[in-house]
Design a protein around this motif. Structure first.
Motif, short mmCIF file in Angstrom:
data_model
loop_
_atom_site.label_atom_id
_atom_site.label_comp_id
_atom_site.label_asym_id
_atom_site.label_seq_id
_atom_site.Cartn_x
_atom_site.Cartn_y
_atom_site.Cartn_z
N ASP A 130 -4.78 -6.85 6.34
CA ASP A 130 -3.55 -6.14 6.71
C ASP A 130 -2.55 -6.15 5.57
OD1 ASP A 130 -1.57 -4.85 8.08
OD2 ASP A 130 -1.04 -6.55 9.36
N LEU A 131 -2.18 -4.97 5.10
CA LEU A 131 -1.24 -4.84 3.99
C LEU A 131 0.18 -4.51 4.47
CD1 LEU A 131 -3.51 -2.86 1.52
CD2 LEU A 131 -2.47 -5.08 1.04
N SER A 132 0.36 -4.32 5.75
CA SER A 132 1.67 -3.94 6.27
C SER A 132 2.59 -5.15 6.35
CB SER A 132 1.53 -3.31 7.66
OG SER A 132 0.92 -4.22 8.56
N LEU A 133 3.80 -4.98 5.84
CA LEU A 133 4.80 -6.05 5.84
C LEU A 133 6.16 -5.47 6.20
CD1 LEU A 133 3.76 -7.75 2.48
CD2 LEU A 133 3.35 -8.69 4.75
N ASP A 134 7.05 -6.30 6.71
CA ASP A 134 8.40 -5.83 7.02
C ASP A 134 9.21 -5.69 5.74
OD1 ASP A 134 9.87 -8.45 6.51
OD2 ASP A 134 8.46 -9.08 8.06
N MET A 135 10.35 -5.02 5.81
CA MET A 135 11.16 -4.73 4.64
C MET A 135 11.68 -6.01 3.97
SD MET A 135 11.04 -1.60 4.03
CE MET A 135 12.29 -1.60 2.74
N LYS A 136 12.02 -7.02 4.78
CA LYS A 136 12.50 -8.27 4.22
C LYS A 136 11.42 -8.93 3.37
CE LYS A 136 14.89 -12.55 5.50
NZ LYS A 136 15.42 -13.39 6.61
N SER A 137 10.17 -8.87 3.83
CA SER A 137 9.06 -9.45 3.07
C SER A 137 8.83 -8.65 1.79
CB SER A 137 7.78 -9.44 3.92
OG SER A 137 7.91 -10.28 5.04
N HIS A 138 8.96 -7.33 1.86
CA HIS A 138 8.81 -6.51 0.67
C HIS A 138 9.87 -6.83 -0.37
CE1 HIS A 138 5.47 -3.73 1.01
NE2 HIS A 138 5.72 -3.59 2.30
N PHE A 139 11.10 -7.04 0.08
CA PHE A 139 12.17 -7.40 -0.87
C PHE A 139 11.85 -8.73 -1.54
CE2 PHE A 139 16.15 -9.66 -1.81
CZ PHE A 139 16.71 -8.76 -2.71
#
Length: 304
Positions: A55-64
């Protein structure tokens, strides 16, 4: 892999990448070579994730958080080290970068309130003494000119960036972000950062087609980046940054051994003392507490 296998893999791979890096210097600008290196590594990791259905999907906070991770560890770290290399020799760069172990000790204390054992301090001190001794013939007559001080400053900035990247990696694990996916996104963001820096500086994106450049690029991307960082960052999460970062002191020792066979490097008293001291420091840092306590124990006194 257990921690011993992770440590040995990291040391052996990153200790040998200096040969590949030598073939990267020349026709292609260093910033551009780094774009190619981490761009290719990111592609490989994303393809691997798709193949394994990770799974490559992450929330925006994790992306930051991963943007900061990628910029620090796969971008700014190398950018400042390459700039430093144009002002000082590789020996001085290697010594300066080895201070990452001390930075990680301080940062893990500040960021995570991690208690550092006496054996880590002792092993670290032995390692730094060993690496300075190892390169002493190359720095003995060094003149601290403005250029040298600038190079050292840039190298220390790059090392600070690398240490910050290490801390964010620990934060990634604490947040339970998977290593492979985190590295894929981090290397992508690091690549974009380096591409931006290259464009700002007006660096031309050229490509060398010589076999040496292509083979070294593949080695650095697949082994030095995908496997090397995968092992190191997993190890970092398992045993802590203060212990895992001792591997950065082991790299020059491995490089010297490889150079002995590949380039006919001749050992001297500095080489022997430095190498032995580094190895002893390594044993002290990674030894089990009971063994280290025996090494650090004071001699017993007898009562009359």
């Amino acid at each position: 892999m257990n921690n011993t296998a992770l440590y040995l893999t990291t040391v052996l791979i990153w200790g040998s990448t200096w040969i590949a890096i030598n073939y990267q210097l020349g026709d292609v600008a260093p910033e551009v070579s780094l774009v190619y290196r981490f761009g290719l590594a990111a592609i490989v990791l994303f393809v691997y994730c798709k193949w394994r259905k990770l799974d490559l999907s992450l929330d925006m906070k994790s992306h930051f958080q991963l943007i900061c991770f990628g910029v620090m560890l796969f971008g700014a770290n190398y950018y400042f080290l390459y700039l430093a290399q144009s002002h000082i020799n590789s020996a001085l760069t290697c010594i300066a970068f080895s201070t990452i172990m001390l930075m990680n000790i301080v940062n893990t204390r500040i960021w995570f309130n991690t208690k550092i054992s006496k054996q880590t301090y002792l092993g670290g001190a032995l390692g730094l003494i060993g690496i300075v001794t190892l390169f002493w013939p190359q720095i003995e007559h060094l003149s601290l000119t403005d250029t040298t001080l600038l190079g050292l400053g840039l190298c220390l900035i790059g090392t600070m960036c690398a240490s910050a990247g290490n801390m964010i990696s620990i934060a990634n694990k604490n947040k339970q972000l998977p290593v492979v996916q985190s590295n894929a996104w981090g290397m992508l963001y690091g690549t974009l950062f380096m591409a931006l820096m290259a464009m700002i500086q007006g660096v031309e994106f050229t490509m060398s087609t010589t076999p040496e450049y292509i083979v070294s690029l593949l080695y650095l991307s697949l082994f030095g980046s995908v496997i090397g960082f995968g092992c190191y960052l997993t190890l970092l999460g398992n045993i802590g940054a203060h212990k895992a970062s001792y591997s950065t002191i082991m790299f020059p020792a491995v490089a010297v051994v490889i150079s002995t066979f590949v380039e006919g490097f001749e050992w001297n008293s500095y080489t022997v003392f430095g190498f032995v001291t580094i190895m002893i420091g390594n044993l002290v840092v990674l030894a089990k507490p009971k063994f280290s306590e025996k090494l650090l124990a004071k001699p017993a006194t007898t009562q009359s």
